[in-house]
Scaffold this active site. Structure first.
Site, PDB file in Angstrom:
ATOM      1  N   CYS A 151     -20.836  18.100  19.921  1.00 18.64           N
ATOM      2  CA  CYS A 151     -20.678  17.501  18.814  1.00 18.64           C
ATOM      3  C   CYS A 151     -20.639  18.797  18.221  1.00 18.64           C
ATOM      4  O   CYS A 151     -20.193  19.305  16.646  1.00 18.64           O
ATOM      5  CB  CYS A 151     -21.481  17.277  18.167  1.00 18.64           C
ATOM      6  SG  CYS A 151     -21.660  15.114  19.152  1.00 18.64           S
TER       7      CYS A 151
ATOM      8  N   HIS B 103     -21.558  17.489   9.866  1.00 23.72           N
ATOM      9  CA  HIS B 103     -21.856  16.607  11.257  1.00 23.72           C
ATOM     10  C   HIS B 103     -22.025  14.958  11.034  1.00 23.72           C
ATOM     11  O   HIS B 103     -22.538  14.942  10.655  1.00 23.72           O
ATOM     12  CB  HIS B 103     -22.306  16.746  12.692  1.00 23.72           C
ATOM     13  CG  HIS B 103     -21.881  16.296  14.001  1.00 23.72           C
ATOM     14  ND1 HIS B 103     -20.393  15.720  14.292  1.00 23.72           N
ATOM     15  CD2 HIS B 103     -23.101  15.700  14.992  1.00 23.72           C
ATOM     16  CE1 HIS B 103     -21.532  14.561  15.507  1.00 23.72           C
ATOM     17  NE2 HIS B 103     -21.987  14.527  15.847  1.00 23.72           N
TER      18      HIS B 103
ATOM     19  N   ASN C  97     -20.684   8.314  15.383  1.00 24.36           N
ATOM     20  CA  ASN C  97     -20.814  10.199  15.904  1.00 24.36           C
ATOM     21  C   ASN C  97     -19.328  10.051  16.659  1.00 24.36           C
ATOM     22  O   ASN C  97     -19.262   9.658  18.072  1.00 24.36           O
ATOM     23  CB  ASN C  97     -21.829   9.406  16.628  1.00 24.36           C
ATOM     24  CG  ASN C  97     -21.922  11.306  17.109  1.00 24.36           C
ATOM     25  OD1 ASN C  97     -20.700  12.408  16.822  1.00 24.36           O
ATOM     26  ND2 ASN C  97     -23.722  11.763  17.070  1.00 24.36           N
TER      27      ASN C  97
END
Ligand code: ACO
Length: 325
Positions: free
Chosen positions: A119, A252, A282
């Site tokens: 990520c 993020h 996500n």
């Protein structure tokens, strides 16, 4: 003359199949797994995510995002001399998804490679592209985050399968006399490999080990809120700026509670934070460029503004990039 790198175009793409929490709750119920819209919204802020259809690859999502970013920058693919794709869900073991994307764009000739930092992948890739442009190794780069996390999910594990989605975001980064990227701060701590991983591997023509995502959510949460503040402050310090100089925080998009906590620690009101986790879930390395492009396209983020991008993810990896748009 000092050479800087500057974002000149952004783009993004979500596969059309949108899965709401209600859709997921119903699907999981058929597998004997119990969850609810209330639990998912309260613990994560996620309301929907997009899943790609079978046969669609990260390079396909990246291609759509790249085309938009190139159009926004007014460039043709053949003008690129560098393509970096941040992904943990590559099309193949090798060659890189960046090479496959380069072929799909019809942009043969420049350098192309993948960056794997889960990520944090996009802030890692952007930092590498910035360094290559400032060193003279490249002048026009395409930096893409493209992910298909739906392929890694264990739909028997309700603690993880409700969290992730698929998508891609892209930026064009060009050499410029005006500073665009002001500072970066990247880190990793491999002691935490086990708290967020897909432990399988390929050997002898077989997948060995478990190829599905494993996460200790609470351990990830605790580490994330600490390191994100540190990375943000480090990038600001390097550029001689303070949190008050940030027009937009583009974090993020993993969990609204992590995002709110980071904003609070930096004393930034949520009105200056771009949030897409509610609609995208996500999307790992794609989440920051997806959020950036959403803010640019709806007119909130404007040229000249100062943005702080920050990511955290498996590895454990984390980092921040401060830039002027
Ligand atoms: N539906 C209903 N109940 C659930 C679900 C679900 N989907 N998932 C877990 N629960 C239950 C648990 O079983 C537990 O029940 P119990 O109390 O009876 O044992 C209860 O909910 C609480 O579980 P916790 O794990 O304590 O829940 P928490 O508040 O920590 O939230 C979450 C879990 C959302 C995963 C959170 O820890 C988190 O967001 N962590 C960070 C994750 C993250 O950001 N990951 C991405 C990093 S980026 C990358 O590199 C991929």
């Amino acid at each position: 003359m000092t050479v800087y790198s500057r974002i000149t175009g952004t783009g993004s793409y979500l596969p059309p199949r949108r899965i709401t929490n209600a859709d997921l709750v119903a699907d999981l119920a058929t597998r004997g797994i119990e969850t609810s819209d209330d639990w998912i919204v309260e613990r994560t802020g996620i309301r929907a995510r997009h899943f790609a259809d079978p046969g669609v690859f990260a390079s396909d999502l990246g291609l759509e995002a790249a085309r938009q970013a190139l159009q926004a920058a007014g460039l043709t693919p053949s003008e690129l001399d560098l393509i970096i794709v941040a992904t943990s869900t590559p099309d193949m073991v090798f060659p890189s998804t960046a090479c496959i994307l380069q072929h799909k764009l019809g942009a043969a000739g420049g350098a192309a490679f993948d960056v794997q930092a889960v990520c944090s992948g996009f802030v890692y890739a952007l930092t590498v592209a910035d360094a290559m442009i400032r060193s003279g190794a490249a002048r026009r780069a395409l930096v893409v985050g493209a992910e298909l996390f739906s392929r890694l999910l264990d739909f028997q594990d309700r603690t993880t399968c409700v969290l992730f989605g698929d998508g891609a975001g892209a930026v064009v980064l060009e050499a410029s006399e005006q500073p665009g990227i002001l500072a970066s701060d990247l880190h990793a701590d491999g002691r935490h490999v086990g708290i967020l991983c897909v432990p399988g591997h390929v050997a002898g023509g077989q997948v060995l080990g478990d190829p599905l995502l494993k996460m200790d959510g609470q351990a990830v949460f605790k580490l994330a809120v600490g390191v994100l503040e540190d990375a943000a402050r480090a990038a600001l310090d390097k550029a001689g700026r303070t949190p008050q100089d940030i027009d937009w925080l583009i974090p993020h998009q993993a969990n609204i509670r992590i995002i709110q906590s980071t904003a609070r620690k930096l004393r930034l009101p949520m009105e200056r934070v771009v949030v897409t986790v509610d609609q995208h879930g996500n999307t790992s390395a794609a989440s920051i460029p997806l959020a950036l492009d959403a803010g640019v396209r709806d007119g909130r983020i404007r040229p000249g503004q100062t943005l702080l991008l920050e990511g955290v993810g498996g590895g454990f990896t984390w980092g921040a990039v401060l830039l002027n748009l």
